[in-house]
Design a protein around this motif. Sequence first.
Motif, mmCIF file in Angstrom:
data_model
loop_
_atom_site.group_PDB
_atom_site.id
_atom_site.type_symbol
_atom_site.label_atom_id
_atom_site.label_comp_id
_atom_site.label_asym_id
_atom_site.label_seq_id
_atom_site.Cartn_x
_atom_site.Cartn_y
_atom_site.Cartn_z
ATOM 1 N N SER A 110 -24.195 18.611 20.448
ATOM 2 C CA SER A 110 -23.345 17.552 19.906
ATOM 3 C C SER A 110 -22.106 17.367 20.755
ATOM 4 O O SER A 110 -21.713 16.250 21.073
ATOM 5 N N ILE A 111 -21.493 18.491 21.138
ATOM 6 C CA ILE A 111 -20.304 18.424 21.991
ATOM 7 C C ILE A 111 -20.650 17.815 23.341
ATOM 8 O O ILE A 111 -19.929 16.992 23.896
ATOM 9 N N SER A 112 -21.795 18.194 23.878
ATOM 10 C CA SER A 112 -22.217 17.677 25.175
ATOM 11 C C SER A 112 -22.429 16.166 25.117
ATOM 12 O O SER A 112 -22.029 15.442 26.024
ATOM 13 N N VAL A 113 -23.045 15.695 24.043
ATOM 14 C CA VAL A 113 -23.277 14.252 23.888
ATOM 15 C C VAL A 113 -21.953 13.515 23.764
ATOM 16 O O VAL A 113 -21.745 12.454 24.366
ATOM 17 N N GLU A 114 -21.032 14.059 22.984
ATOM 18 C CA GLU A 114 -19.715 13.437 22.830
ATOM 19 C C GLU A 114 -18.970 13.393 24.153
ATOM 20 O O GLU A 114 -18.301 12.406 24.477
ATOM 21 N N ARG A 115 -19.105 14.488 24.900
ATOM 22 C CA ARG A 115 -18.447 14.552 26.198
ATOM 23 C C ARG A 115 -19.002 13.511 27.149
ATOM 24 O O ARG A 115 -18.258 12.807 27.837
ATOM 25 N N ARG A 116 -20.332 13.388 27.170
ATOM 26 C CA ARG A 116 -20.954 12.395 28.041
ATOM 27 C C ARG A 116 -20.555 10.986 27.636
ATOM 28 O O ARG A 116 -20.320 10.121 28.474
ATOM 29 N N SER A 117 -20.476 10.745 26.336
ATOM 30 C CA SER A 117 -20.078 9.429 25.853
ATOM 31 C C SER A 117 -18.644 9.102 26.251
ATOM 32 O O SER A 117 -18.341 7.977 26.659
ATOM 33 N N TYR A 118 -17.782 10.115 26.155
ATOM 34 C CA TYR A 118 -16.374 9.918 26.555
ATOM 35 C C TYR A 118 -16.262 9.615 28.047
ATOM 36 O O TYR A 118 -15.551 8.686 28.456
ATOM 37 N N ARG A 154 -17.466 6.061 28.739
ATOM 38 C CA ARG A 154 -16.461 5.056 28.378
ATOM 39 C C ARG A 154 -15.320 5.024 29.387
ATOM 40 O O ARG A 154 -14.821 3.957 29.761
#
Length: 270
Positions: free
Chosen positions: A5-13, A16
């Motif tokens: 989950s953290i990895s996905v959020e990081r990639r999304s950030y 962006r």
Amino acid sequence: MKNESISVERRSYLKRKKHRRTAIRVTQLSILVVFVALWEILADIGIIDSFIMSSPSRILRTFTNLSSNGLLEHLGVTLYETLVGFGLGVVIGLILATLLWWSDFFSKVSEPFLVVLNSLPKIALGPVIIIWVGAGTGAIIFMAVAISLIVTVLEMLNGFRNTNPQLVRMAQTFSANKRQIFTQIVFPSNLHTLFNSLKVNIGLSLVGVIAGEFLVSKAGLGYLIVYGGQVFKLDLVMASVIILAVVAAVLYEVVVILERLVTRFVSHSS
């Protein structure tokens, strides 16, 4: 699951952030293209006087002629004077800021004089500087140093004074002397301040050099601007100004890259 989950959020950030950076660059480039296109069109249809305001096509022709008629020589002279003035201003300013931080008494005594010197219009002192130093490269470099020196002293001294007092007091409780406090805490804590000063001073040094070349020079971008104005070759003036803007941007980016390298080296070594 949490790590994913953290990895996905990081990639999304990061995605962006990359899109935002790309959008900024595209917008900047679009503004530049539209400006140049409008300038050329308005000059072609006669809304603006191309003799007075020039035009992109005329500037391009002038640049092409300059490229085969000594542009590199003029550019080299201005770069040499700027880098020497910049280097001297930074080194001398850093030494003076360190000495003033070291002695609070002399710092308090010199503070009003530094403020007055910083507010003086150095360009107006150009004729005096020429008399002192002589009409040559030395006077131009002196002008660059005079403009950037006081800014370096004031910015670095202010940064030294505002170093985290808790870190300083903690070092003092461990019997650290002033030299150790400066080299281990004060100066490393102000690397960001130093590079902010460099970013400002590289532009100020270039301003000082151009001002000096306006007064006394036989080569350099400032000389080309003055010569173009005297003989009403405004295409030459505009081409020199654009080259000057590009030089200023490149020098600024060099300082930014240097800051990244130093910051990365310091973070890895610590």
